[in-house]
Motif scaffolding. Structure first.
Motif, mmCIF file in Angstrom:
data_model
loop_
_atom_site.group_PDB
_atom_site.id
_atom_site.type_symbol
_atom_site.label_atom_id
_atom_site.label_comp_id
_atom_site.label_asym_id
_atom_site.label_seq_id
_atom_site.Cartn_x
_atom_site.Cartn_y
_atom_site.Cartn_z
ATOM 1 N N ALA A 110 0.830 -1.040 0.085
ATOM 2 C CA ALA A 110 -0.493 0.380 0.180
ATOM 3 C C ALA A 110 0.246 1.291 0.092
ATOM 4 N N GLU A 111 2.186 0.998 0.373
ATOM 5 C CA GLU A 111 3.368 2.179 -0.179
ATOM 6 C C GLU A 111 3.019 2.496 -0.841
ATOM 7 N N SER A 112 4.079 4.209 -1.211
ATOM 8 C CA SER A 112 4.720 4.375 -2.586
ATOM 9 C C SER A 112 5.918 4.681 -2.510
ATOM 10 N N GLY A 113 6.314 5.438 -3.770
ATOM 11 C CA GLY A 113 8.100 5.301 -3.523
ATOM 12 C C GLY A 113 9.003 4.563 -4.271
ATOM 13 N N TYR A 114 7.674 3.930 -4.555
ATOM 14 C CA TYR A 114 8.732 3.188 -6.253
ATOM 15 C C TYR A 114 9.354 4.554 -7.096
ATOM 16 N N GLY A 115 8.986 5.483 -7.224
ATOM 17 C CA GLY A 115 9.216 5.967 -8.084
ATOM 18 C C GLY A 115 10.934 6.570 -8.211
ATOM 19 N N LEU A 116 11.117 6.469 -6.922
ATOM 20 C CA LEU A 116 12.656 7.175 -6.973
ATOM 21 C C LEU A 116 13.199 5.628 -6.997
ATOM 22 N N LEU A 117 12.848 4.451 -7.047
ATOM 23 C CA LEU A 117 13.576 3.472 -7.400
ATOM 24 C C LEU A 117 13.627 2.890 -8.741
ATOM 25 N N LEU A 118 12.838 3.464 -9.257
ATOM 26 C CA LEU A 118 12.964 3.760 -11.234
ATOM 27 C C LEU A 118 14.049 4.614 -11.550
ATOM 28 N N VAL A 119 14.410 5.866 -10.647
ATOM 29 C CA VAL A 119 15.038 6.852 -10.968
ATOM 30 C C VAL A 119 16.983 6.155 -11.046
ATOM 31 N N GLU A 120 17.115 5.947 -9.580
ATOM 32 C CA GLU A 120 18.066 5.066 -9.043
ATOM 33 C C GLU A 120 18.551 4.431 -9.712
ATOM 34 N N GLU A 121 17.635 3.525 -11.532
ATOM 35 C CA GLU A 121 17.927 1.788 -11.860
ATOM 36 C C GLU A 121 18.344 2.875 -12.658
ATOM 37 N N LEU A 122 17.250 3.619 -13.796
ATOM 38 C CA LEU A 122 17.955 4.227 -14.561
ATOM 39 C C LEU A 122 18.785 5.189 -15.066
ATOM 40 N N ALA A 123 19.225 6.976 -13.868
ATOM 41 C CA ALA A 123 20.712 7.384 -13.364
ATOM 42 C C ALA A 123 21.476 6.691 -13.425
ATOM 43 N N ASP A 124 22.591 6.921 -14.151
ATOM 44 C CA ASP A 124 23.481 6.788 -13.826
ATOM 45 C C ASP A 124 24.455 7.181 -12.033
ATOM 46 N N ARG A 125 23.788 8.638 -12.355
ATOM 47 C CA ARG A 125 23.693 9.412 -10.812
ATOM 48 C C ARG A 125 22.586 9.740 -10.380
ATOM 49 N N TRP A 126 22.398 9.958 -8.858
ATOM 50 C CA TRP A 126 21.188 10.875 -8.311
ATOM 51 C C TRP A 126 21.518 11.486 -6.966
ATOM 52 N N GLY A 127 20.737 12.662 -7.303
ATOM 53 C CA GLY A 127 20.830 13.446 -5.400
ATOM 54 C C GLY A 127 20.401 14.108 -5.751
ATOM 55 N N VAL A 128 19.995 14.754 -4.495
ATOM 56 C CA VAL A 128 19.786 16.137 -3.606
ATOM 57 C C VAL A 128 20.435 16.967 -3.480
ATOM 58 N N ARG A 129 20.446 18.280 -3.719
ATOM 59 C CA ARG A 129 21.069 19.423 -2.927
ATOM 60 C C ARG A 129 20.044 20.590 -3.142
ATOM 61 N N GLY A 130 20.660 20.515 -1.642
ATOM 62 C CA GLY A 130 19.804 22.068 -0.907
ATOM 63 C C GLY A 130 19.923 23.273 -1.188
ATOM 64 N N GLY A 131 19.373 24.418 -1.614
ATOM 65 C CA GLY A 131 19.000 25.851 -1.361
ATOM 66 C C GLY A 131 18.935 26.074 -2.991
ATOM 67 N N PRO A 132 18.583 27.061 -2.666
ATOM 68 C CA PRO A 132 19.024 28.352 -1.962
ATOM 69 C C PRO A 132 17.155 28.469 -0.949
ATOM 70 N N VAL A 133 17.620 28.210 -0.249
ATOM 71 C CA VAL A 133 16.162 28.329 0.973
ATOM 72 C C VAL A 133 14.919 29.049 0.379
ATOM 73 N N PRO A 134 13.559 28.314 0.265
ATOM 74 C CA PRO A 134 13.242 26.943 0.893
ATOM 75 C C PRO A 134 13.367 26.235 -0.089
ATOM 76 N N ALA A 135 14.101 26.247 -1.458
ATOM 77 C CA ALA A 135 14.452 25.292 -2.643
ATOM 78 C C ALA A 135 15.225 24.296 -1.603
ATOM 79 N N LYS A 136 15.106 22.736 -2.976
ATOM 80 C CA LYS A 136 16.043 21.796 -2.701
ATOM 81 C C LYS A 136 15.546 21.552 -5.038
ATOM 82 N N THR A 137 16.700 21.176 -5.349
ATOM 83 C CA THR A 137 16.862 20.133 -6.892
ATOM 84 C C THR A 137 17.354 18.749 -6.504
ATOM 85 N N VAL A 138 15.874 18.137 -7.127
ATOM 86 C CA VAL A 138 16.407 16.258 -7.090
ATOM 87 C C VAL A 138 17.108 16.570 -8.495
ATOM 88 N N TRP A 139 18.052 15.756 -8.354
ATOM 89 C CA TRP A 139 18.960 15.735 -10.619
ATOM 90 C C TRP A 139 19.392 14.797 -9.926
#
Length: 146
Positions: A110-139
């Protein structure tokens, strides 16, 4: 609440861009769909294979629209192709306090969250960068020369 220790952090800025495309989009499902469509057309114009890039765009944009949504604020999609043959996909939203987490255990049915597992499988690299406040960037990055 997740911390930056839960995901890959970006250390260095991306290399010199050969191509770059940036667009602000409505933080709604409609904006997420438009992100995928615009990314598809941009990748075609750069003669870059559509998949898996458009799948990654679709997931990151959907996450921004659903989990990163702040009323009356948009999210931003950025596509960059470097001279070193790397396609970088970035989605920036204004919920910097809400960071994606890596899953160490399988999700229940019943849980969600499979999408980032897909991103992890498909991408060569991925992560997150904080800022500038209040933002974040998922790459996510794809090596185009493979």
């Amino acid at each position: 609440m997740n911390t930056l220790g839960d995901v890959h952090q970006e250390i260095a800025a991306p290399c010199t861009p050969l191509h770059q495309f940036t667009v602000p989009l409505s933080a709604a499902r409609r904006g997420a769909r438009l992100a995928r469509l615009l990314a598809t057309e941009q990748l075609r114009s750069w003669e870059i294979p559509l998949d898996p890039a458009r799948l990654i765009v679709a997931e990151l944009a959907a996450n921004a629209a659903v989990h990163g949504r702040v009323p009356d604020r948009s999210f931003r999609l950025t596509l960059t192709v470097t001279v070193h043959g790397v396609l970088r996909i970035e989605v920036t939203d204004t919920r910097g306090e809400s960071l994606p987490a890596r899953r160490s255990a399988p999700l229940g049915p019943a849980e969600s969250g499979y999408g980032l597992l897909l991103v992890e499988e498909l991408a060569d690299r991925w992560g997150v960068r904080g800022g500038p406040v209040p933002a974040k960037t998922v790459w996510a990055e794809l090596d185009l020369a493979r």
